[in-house]
Design a protein around this motif. Structure first.
Motif, PDB file in Angstrom:
ATOM      1  N   ARG A 208     -48.010 -31.965  60.976  1.00 35.81           N
ATOM      2  CA  ARG A 208     -48.222 -31.396  59.645  1.00 35.81           C
ATOM      3  C   ARG A 208     -48.225 -29.868  59.692  1.00 35.81           C
ATOM      4  O   ARG A 208     -47.553 -29.218  58.886  1.00 35.81           O
ATOM      5  N   ALA A 209     -48.940 -29.305  60.628  1.00 38.04           N
ATOM      6  CA  ALA A 209     -49.014 -27.847  60.734  1.00 38.04           C
ATOM      7  C   ALA A 209     -47.646 -27.256  61.061  1.00 38.04           C
ATOM      8  O   ALA A 209     -47.263 -26.208  60.516  1.00 38.04           O
ATOM      9  N   THR A 210     -46.890 -27.935  61.929  1.00 42.51           N
ATOM     10  CA  THR A 210     -45.562 -27.451  62.302  1.00 42.51           C
ATOM     11  C   THR A 210     -44.620 -27.474  61.108  1.00 42.51           C
ATOM     12  O   THR A 210     -43.902 -26.501  60.845  1.00 42.51           O
ATOM     13  N   VAL A 211     -44.607 -28.574  60.375  1.00 43.66           N
ATOM     14  CA  VAL A 211     -43.716 -28.693  59.216  1.00 43.66           C
ATOM     15  C   VAL A 211     -44.082 -27.673  58.149  1.00 43.66           C
ATOM     16  O   VAL A 211     -43.199 -27.032  57.557  1.00 43.66           O
ATOM     17  N   GLU A 212     -45.368 -27.500  57.904  1.00 40.95           N
ATOM     18  CA  GLU A 212     -45.791 -26.511  56.907  1.00 40.95           C
ATOM     19  C   GLU A 212     -45.348 -25.109  57.312  1.00 40.95           C
ATOM     20  O   GLU A 212     -44.914 -24.307  56.473  1.00 40.95           O
ATOM     21  N   GLY A 213     -45.430 -24.820  58.600  1.00 45.92           N
ATOM     22  CA  GLY A 213     -44.976 -23.515  59.082  1.00 45.92           C
ATOM     23  C   GLY A 213     -43.472 -23.345  58.923  1.00 45.92           C
ATOM     24  O   GLY A 213     -42.990 -22.252  58.559  1.00 45.92           O
ATOM     25  N   LEU A 214     -42.722 -24.405  59.187  1.00 49.12           N
ATOM     26  CA  LEU A 214     -41.272 -24.334  59.031  1.00 49.12           C
ATOM     27  C   LEU A 214     -40.881 -24.123  57.578  1.00 49.12           C
ATOM     28  O   LEU A 214     -39.955 -23.358  57.274  1.00 49.12           O
ATOM     29  N   VAL A 215     -41.592 -24.769  56.671  1.00 45.56           N
ATOM     30  CA  VAL A 215     -41.308 -24.601  55.242  1.00 45.56           C
ATOM     31  C   VAL A 215     -41.567 -23.155  54.820  1.00 45.56           C
ATOM     32  O   VAL A 215     -40.784 -22.562  54.066  1.00 45.56           O
ATOM     33  N   ARG A 216     -42.652 -22.571  55.311  1.00 47.87           N
ATOM     34  CA  ARG A 216     -42.941 -21.176  54.973  1.00 47.87           C
ATOM     35  C   ARG A 216     -41.844 -20.234  55.480  1.00 47.87           C
ATOM     36  O   ARG A 216     -41.634 -19.157  54.934  1.00 47.87           O
ATOM     37  N   GLY A 217     -41.128 -20.668  56.527  1.00 48.69           N
ATOM     38  CA  GLY A 217     -40.054 -19.845  57.074  1.00 48.69           C
ATOM     39  C   GLY A 217     -38.686 -20.130  56.479  1.00 48.69           C
ATOM     40  O   GLY A 217     -37.687 -19.548  56.904  1.00 48.69           O
ATOM     41  N   ALA A 218     -38.622 -21.040  55.493  1.00 56.55           N
ATOM     42  CA  ALA A 218     -37.338 -21.360  54.857  1.00 56.55           C
ATOM     43  C   ALA A 218     -36.780 -20.120  54.160  1.00 56.55           C
ATOM     44  O   ALA A 218     -37.526 -19.228  53.733  1.00 56.55           O
ATOM     45  N   THR A 219     -35.467 -20.064  54.046  1.00 60.82           N
ATOM     46  CA  THR A 219     -34.802 -18.876  53.502  1.00 60.82           C
ATOM     47  C   THR A 219     -34.039 -19.186  52.216  1.00 60.82           C
ATOM     48  O   THR A 219     -33.603 -20.314  51.986  1.00 60.82           O
ATOM     49  N   VAL A 220     -33.873 -18.153  51.405  1.00 64.16           N
ATOM     50  CA  VAL A 220     -33.114 -18.281  50.166  1.00 64.16           C
ATOM     51  C   VAL A 220     -31.622 -18.356  50.497  1.00 64.16           C
ATOM     52  O   VAL A 220     -31.124 -17.600  51.333  1.00 64.16           O
ATOM     53  N   VAL A 221     -30.916 -19.292  49.875  1.00 63.04           N
ATOM     54  CA  VAL A 221     -29.475 -19.413  50.081  1.00 63.04           C
ATOM     55  C   VAL A 221     -28.794 -18.166  49.514  1.00 63.04           C
ATOM     56  O   VAL A 221     -28.986 -17.844  48.338  1.00 63.04           O
ATOM     57  N   PRO A 222     -28.028 -17.445  50.325  1.00 64.74           N
ATOM     58  CA  PRO A 222     -27.352 -16.242  49.826  1.00 64.74           C
ATOM     59  C   PRO A 222     -26.494 -16.550  48.600  1.00 64.74           C
ATOM     60  O   PRO A 222     -25.759 -17.537  48.561  1.00 64.74           O
ATOM     61  N   GLY A 223     -26.611 -15.701  47.585  1.00 66.06           N
ATOM     62  CA  GLY A 223     -25.802 -15.853  46.385  1.00 66.06           C
ATOM     63  C   GLY A 223     -26.275 -16.914  45.422  1.00 66.06           C
ATOM     64  O   GLY A 223     -25.586 -17.218  44.437  1.00 66.06           O
ATOM     65  N   SER A 224     -27.455 -17.500  45.678  1.00 67.54           N
ATOM     66  CA  SER A 224     -27.908 -18.604  44.824  1.00 67.54           C
ATOM     67  C   SER A 224     -28.759 -18.148  43.641  1.00 67.54           C
ATOM     68  O   SER A 224     -29.059 -18.950  42.752  1.00 67.54           O
ATOM     69  N   ARG A 225     -29.161 -16.893  43.605  1.00 69.93           N
ATOM     70  CA  ARG A 225     -29.960 -16.411  42.479  1.00 69.93           C
ATOM     71  C   ARG A 225     -29.107 -16.377  41.216  1.00 69.93           C
ATOM     72  O   ARG A 225     -28.002 -15.846  41.221  1.00 69.93           O
ATOM     73  N   ARG A 226     -29.636 -16.951  40.137  1.00 73.35           N
ATOM     74  CA  ARG A 226     -28.894 -17.022  38.892  1.00 73.35           C
ATOM     75  C   ARG A 226     -29.850 -17.209  37.726  1.00 73.35           C
ATOM     76  O   ARG A 226     -31.027 -17.560  37.930  1.00 73.35           O
ATOM     77  N   GLN A 227     -29.355 -16.972  36.512  1.00 76.18           N
ATOM     78  CA  GLN A 227     -30.122 -17.159  35.299  1.00 76.18           C
ATOM     79  C   GLN A 227     -29.422 -18.185  34.427  1.00 76.18           C
ATOM     80  O   GLN A 227     -28.206 -18.133  34.221  1.00 76.18           O
ATOM     81  N   GLU A 228     -30.202 -19.146  33.907  1.00 73.98           N
ATOM     82  CA  GLU A 228     -29.664 -20.174  33.026  1.00 73.98           C
ATOM     83  C   GLU A 228     -30.674 -20.479  31.938  1.00 73.98           C
ATOM     84  O   GLU A 228     -31.804 -20.872  32.229  1.00 73.98           O
ATOM     85  N   ASP A 229     -30.268 -20.278  30.697  1.00 74.92           N
ATOM     86  CA  ASP A 229     -31.107 -20.611  29.535  1.00 74.92           C
ATOM     87  C   ASP A 229     -32.498 -20.002  29.625  1.00 74.92           C
ATOM     88  O   ASP A 229     -33.508 -20.668  29.361  1.00 74.92           O
ATOM     89  N   GLY A 230     -32.556 -18.747  30.033  1.00 77.86           N
ATOM     90  CA  GLY A 230     -33.837 -18.063  30.098  1.00 77.86           C
ATOM     91  C   GLY A 230     -34.631 -18.334  31.357  1.00 77.86           C
ATOM     92  O   GLY A 230     -35.716 -17.772  31.541  1.00 77.86           O
ATOM     93  N   LEU A 231     -34.114 -19.201  32.229  1.00 82.19           N
ATOM     94  CA  LEU A 231     -34.791 -19.502  33.489  1.00 82.19           C
ATOM     95  C   LEU A 231     -34.171 -18.704  34.625  1.00 82.19           C
ATOM     96  O   LEU A 231     -32.970 -18.433  34.643  1.00 82.19           O
ATOM     97  N   TYR A 232     -35.011 -18.349  35.593  1.00 76.74           N
ATOM     98  CA  TYR A 232     -34.531 -17.733  36.829  1.00 76.74           C
ATOM     99  C   TYR A 232     -34.523 -18.823  37.896  1.00 76.74           C
ATOM    100  O   TYR A 232     -35.531 -19.518  38.089  1.00 76.74           O
ATOM    101  N   LEU A 233     -33.393 -18.994  38.568  1.00 76.14           N
ATOM    102  CA  LEU A 233     -33.261 -20.056  39.561  1.00 76.14           C
ATOM    103  C   LEU A 233     -32.759 -19.501  40.885  1.00 76.14           C
ATOM    104  O   LEU A 233     -31.988 -18.528  40.916  1.00 76.14           O
TER     105      LEU A 233
END
Length: 322
Positions: free
Chosen positions: A95-120
């Motif tokens: 559990r501790a290992t998986v939680e640590g790995l999730v905290r280290g996850a990265t944003v997919v390059p170029g995936s930031r976008r706006q749709e219908d007033g939402l930021y995704l």
């Protein structure tokens, strides 16, 4: 989730329910070994500066994505009977290992976008190395021995190819096989032919116990089993097995042939194994013919020879299916 996951891979939706009763999901590309979730956020209504609104909107989206990823990763199948969440419940260390790995996850390059007033934005977590190390079983000291008795129908010449096999392809198309981190190959008598405990652990962690493809020609030239110079052993699966249908079953004869082929090529310990999954080839042909009928109208039955498709060389002719 967005379309940032490559469409060419073996992709499955991973869905799980939060303690609050909400369902969240992500897209898991088993070919590339990456889990992707999408986070959504909004900027506070009091913020009128567009730059600040964008910054806070994406920050909120990232917080949502991390929370969602921690839930979704629990639904990833470890083997035919276990998910990551089960492993986390069974072990505080996992559990501790998986939680640590999730905290280290990265944003997919170029995936930031706006749709219908939402930021995704999309957040990605790789399955190999850290996650695999946390949940995969330890390797055994040695492989199972090949049984002394061989099926009567076997011939020694079958087991001595002109050149050693560079890897193994299991054609599981048309079965209910579902990907997992630690699948097994078993024969119809229950004998384990291949599993995570039979391999070099470093290969299992760096490349995965098996690779997944949905196209047989792509599997044949996959770098995992030799690329353009590959000489794979190709075996057709009988069915899938296990609670989550992630183990593949082959005939007893085929299981023995795989063991004997490995004694020459030594490919199993290095995880040079690929599962091809998806619809059976006949279903693909049926779909194509249906589409052709739709586009061109029904073809008179006497205008297409019944054996016209049979004259086309198949992959089985050249790859030695069993």
């Amino acid at each position: 989730p967005s379309g940032h996951v490559a469409a060419s891979g073996v992709i499955r939706t991973v869905s799980t329910q939060t303690p609050q009763g909400d369902f969240v999901e992500g897209q898991l590309d088993w070919t590339d070994g990456v889990l992707i979730v999408t986070g959504e956020g909004v900027a506070p209504e009091s913020i009128t500066n567009p730059v600040q609104a964008r910054l806070l909107g994406f920050r909120a989206a990232k917080v949502t994505a991390y929370r969602k990823l921690l839930e979704v990763v629990g639904g990833v199948q470890v083997d035919a009977r276990t998910t990551v969440s089960m492993s986390m419940v069974a072990s505080d260390t996992v559990r501790a290992t998986v939680e640590g790995l999730v905290r280290g996850a990265t944003v997919v390059p170029g995936s930031r976008r706006q749709e219908d007033g939402l930021y995704l934005l999309d957040l990605q977590l790789r399955l190999l190395d850290g996650l695999a190390a946390a949940v995969l079983p330890d390797s055994m000291s040695s492989l199972d021995a090949v049984p002394a008795e061989l099926p009567v129908s076997d011939s020694l010449i079958v087991f001595v190819p002109d050149e050693p096999y560079t890897g193994l392809i299991i054609d599981a198309r048309g079965t209910s096989l579902q990907p997992s981190l630690s699948p097994r190959i078993i024969d119809e008598t229950g004998r384990v032919i291949y599993s995570a405990t039979h391999v070099d652990r470093q290969y299992a962690l760096s490349t995965g116990v098996v690779g997944y493809e949905r196209d047989l020609p792509a599997a044949v030239i996959n770098a995992r089993i030799g690329g353009e110079n590959s000489h794979p052993k190709v075996v057709t699966a009988i069915r899938a097995d296990g609670l989550y249908n992630s183990d593949v079953v082959v005939s007893r004869d085929a299981g023995t042939r795989v063991k004997m082929a490995d004694s020459e090529g030594d490919f199993l310990t290095e995880c040079r194994v690929i599962f091809v999954i998806g619809p059976r080839p006949e279903a693909i042909i049926d779909t194509a013919l249906t589409l052709l009928d739709t586009l061109m109208g029904t073809v008179p039955s006497d205008s297409l020879a019944a054996d016209s498709l049979g004259t086309v060389p198949t992959m089985t002719d050249s790859l030695g299916f069993n």
